[in-house]
Scaffold this active site. Structure first.
Site, PDB file in Angstrom:
ATOM      1  CG  HIS A 190     -12.529  -5.419  -3.952  1.00 56.64           C
ATOM      2  ND1 HIS A 190     -13.769  -5.069  -4.428  1.00 56.64           N
ATOM      3  CD2 HIS A 190     -12.141  -6.503  -4.704  1.00 56.64           C
ATOM      4  CE1 HIS A 190     -14.117  -5.900  -5.407  1.00 56.64           C
ATOM      5  NE2 HIS A 190     -13.141  -6.769  -5.601  1.00 56.64           N
ATOM      6  CD  GLU A 191      -8.419  -7.734  -5.062  1.00 55.81           C
ATOM      7  OE1 GLU A 191      -8.604  -8.970  -4.938  1.00 55.81           O
ATOM      8  OE2 GLU A 191      -8.861  -7.092  -6.020  1.00 55.81           O
ATOM      9  CG  HIS A 193     -12.045 -11.310  -3.690  1.00 56.93           C
ATOM     10  ND1 HIS A 193     -13.291 -11.805  -4.005  1.00 56.93           N
ATOM     11  CD2 HIS A 193     -11.837 -10.246  -4.526  1.00 56.93           C
ATOM     12  CE1 HIS A 193     -13.821 -11.079  -4.972  1.00 56.93           C
ATOM     13  NE2 HIS A 193     -12.968 -10.131  -5.305  1.00 56.93           N
ATOM     14  CG  HIS A 207     -15.645 -15.781   0.222  1.00 54.50           C
ATOM     15  ND1 HIS A 207     -16.394 -15.373  -0.861  1.00 54.50           N
ATOM     16  CD2 HIS A 207     -16.268 -16.888   0.698  1.00 54.50           C
ATOM     17  CE1 HIS A 207     -17.416 -16.180  -1.024  1.00 54.50           C
ATOM     18  NE2 HIS A 207     -17.364 -17.125  -0.102  1.00 54.50           N
TER      19      HIS A 207
END
Length: 624
Positions: A413-414, A417, A420
């Site tokens: 998940h991190e 980020h 991105h």
């Protein structure tokens, strides 16, 4: 600055507990005892604190320069360009200063040196934003035709067209200088309900003692409540549930008054700024049409039979005659031993994200090996997980890694980020590198979706497969169905306030109960205590925010499905989305990626995945 976090409690209800695997001791290691390969490399931001001090001086000098230009923006396009360029340089340097200080403190919050640096960086931020506060009002005072002429005439000003368009978009909802000053002065009063609720909920409210599964008396706290809700001993779950809501019931009228006041403040600002409604005003900042919000609620309502099927399955797998609200979080699959050391998680994530292509894989590997990640817990380290960084350096990820499935998903998940931010920073100028919260969770959740797909493709053990499917179904329940229920509650409550209907503890509870009955279906006993759950959801003081969790999850699930089914064309669209920053509005960026959130289709596609997983779980449960 971006700061993406996973919080304990609402809405993800993830937990970080236990001791890291770096040593066999039950005592947390000191920061100095963590091997270097498991620490992030903040020297990539500043080689020394002395270099940080140099940039602090630079920020102060730039702030003085920009403050001196107050009152000049109406004098011409060149003056406007000079200030906007200076603002970029100032904020870019401030980001770097603030991020470094705060992340150094997060390594060990007991370190007084970095406590002091963080305090100084915070004060400096206040000073800077005070210095640039005149810019937006002065731009809004420039006639639109004049601004357009300057953009066409002054070389370099066209670079700021999107930024200027975004500022001037608010012109119909911006008041005179005197009226804006009045609104600014009452903002502290308007935020009082949230502050009062926060103090009551976090400081003053006290919960009773309960008897845990070992027969020991323990104090109920909000943090322990989540753990109690997962306890296999149903008596403990029931006792914790009833004790928590009995405590909130004692404060029901006070909390109702604070929430009602917060809602009325939303309505007041919307009316004063000439927005059609509080919902319209909240969505306007992201340029999101109300149809997106309405589509979400309507589409989830259309698919509530799926939620009802899941509730029925949960009841069956728990083997209870009645399923109560305190049975929603206890695992329905017996705990499966899936120990996943950090390096195994890294390799699994790399493999799972192969569908995103070679370049994504290259950057991902660079992140894992290049000092981006602070892996393990140590004494004084900030808890939880986040992705952060400054435009001028690679992104960073803070973890407190434990050897389990949950933490592997958190890492994926991190890193979503982080990549991105990496692609956006590499492609966009500073002005447009940051991206809106509306799209922030897409990249992170998409990584989780691909990881889940990979694990289900490669897992042969039936119990592990059931465990993973249940994990995924729970993500849908808590992030899509539950957050949409919250969103519908907010919409209903604000609409009643706008129609001048009274809102009381009883009316709020009645609205909330009706939603719980509708969303959970006939197999759920909707205990009367849950009617008060609105009293413990802090997100309701951040109006019309929670729907973004559901739309982001739906968009990510839809995009992941396209990537797995279409391959390269979908990958190219997605990578372009990651590179776009805020160079366009969120809905436009998602549409280019292949997801039209003004349509119910992406939500339907996401729910089709939920339906597939649910059907398989029903079959596996039936085969037991």
């Amino acid at each position: 600055m971006r700061y993406h976090t996973l919080m304990e409690g609402f809405p993800k209800e993830r937990k970080y507990k236990g001791v890291i695997a770096v040593n066999n001791s039950k005592t947390l290691p000191k920061r100095s005892e963590i091997p270097a390969e498991y620490k992030w490399r903040l020297e990539d931001i500043y080689k020394s604190d002395a270099d940080w001090e140099n940039d602090v001086r630079k920020v102060k000098e730039l702030a003085e320069q920009i403050a001196a230009k107050k009152g000049t923006l109406s004098q011409g396009g060149q003056q406007l360009l000079d200030v906007l360029k200076l603002q970029d340089e100032l904020l870019m340097t401030l980001d770097q200063v603030y991020v470094y200080a705060r992340m150094r403190r997060d390594e060990d919050n007991t370190n007084s040196t970095y406590q002091a640096l963080t305090d100084r960086a915070t004060a400096l931020s206040t000073q800077v934003y005070g210095a640039i506060s005149y810019i937006q009002p002065e731009i809004l005072a420039i006639p639109t035709e004049q601004l357009e002429a300057w953009i066409n005439q002054v070389p370099g000003l066209d670079h700021y067209r999107i930024l200027l368009d975004e500022i001037t978009r608010f012109k119909p909802h911006t008041l005179s200088a005197e009226e804006e000053a009045i609104l600014a002065n009452v903002s502290e009063i308007a935020s009082a309900p949230s502050k009062i609720y926060g103090m009551l909920n976090n400081a003053d409210i006290k919960f009773p003692m309960i008897t845990d599964e070992n027969g020991e008396e323990v104090e109920l706290t909000k943090g322990r409540y989540v753990q109690f809700m997962e306890c296999k001993d149903r008596r403990v779950r029931k006792e914790a549930f009833e004790a928590l809501y009995a405590t909130y019931d004692k404060h029901r009228n006070t909390i109702a008054a604070s929430l009602t006041s917060a809602v009325k403040a939303d309505v007041f600002y919307a009316r004063t700024r000439k927005y059609p409604s509080a919902l319209y005003a909240a969505l306007f900042a992201d340029n999101v049409d109300i149809s997106v919000y309405d589509n979400l609620i309507a589409t989830i309502r259309e698919h509530l039979p799926l939620m009802h099927r899941y509730i029925a399955l949960r009841k069956k797998m728990l083997g209870v005659d009645e399923l109560h609200m305190y049975d929603l979080y206890v695992p329905i699959v017996p705990e499966v031993e899936m120990k996943i050391p950090y390096q195994q998680a890294v390799e699994t994530i790399k493999e799972a994200l192969r569908p995103l292509g070679e370049d994504y894989g290259r950057v991902l590997a660079e992140g894992f090996a290049g000092g981006w990640i602070d892996v393990y817990e140590n004494q004084g380290k900030t808890s939880g997980a986040y992705s952060w960084g400054a435009y001028t350096t690679h992104p960073y990820v803070l973890m407190n890694y434990q050897d389990n499935v949950n933490n592997m998903f958190t890492l994926a998940h991190e890193m979503g980020h982080a990549l991105h931010s990496y692609y956006s920073n590499q492609t966009q100028p500073y002005t447009y590198a940051d991206y809106k919260i509306f799209v922030a969770e897409v990249a992170s959740t998409l990584n989780e979706a691909l990881l889940m797909h990979h694990l289900l493709q490669t897992t042969t053990d039936k119990k592990q497969r059931m465990y993973l499917i249940n994990y995924y179904l729970e993500q849908f329940r808590t992030t899509v169905f539950r957050q949409t229920m919250f969103a519908e509650f907010e919409k209903t409550v604000h609409a009643k306030a706008e129609q001048d209907e009274p809102l009381t503890a009883d009316s709020l509870s009645e609205i909330y109960r009706e939603l719980n009955v509708a969303y959970h279906g006939p197999e759920m006993v909707v205990d009367s205590q849950i009617d008060l759950e609105w009293a413990r959801v802090p997100h309701f003081y951040r109006n019309f925010y929670v729907y973004k969790y559901a739309t982001g999850f739906s968009a990510a699930t839809s995009l992941a499905k396209q990537i797995l089914e279409e391959g390269q064309p979908a990958v190219e669209r997605y990578l372009q989305f990651l590179k776009s920053g805020s160079s366009d509005y969120p809905l436009n960026l998602l549409k280019k990626a292949g997801v039209d959130m003004t349509s119910p289709q992406p939500i339907r596609e996401a729910l089709s995945v939920f339906a597939e997983m649910l059907t398989e779980m029903e079959q596996l449960a039936g085969a037991n």
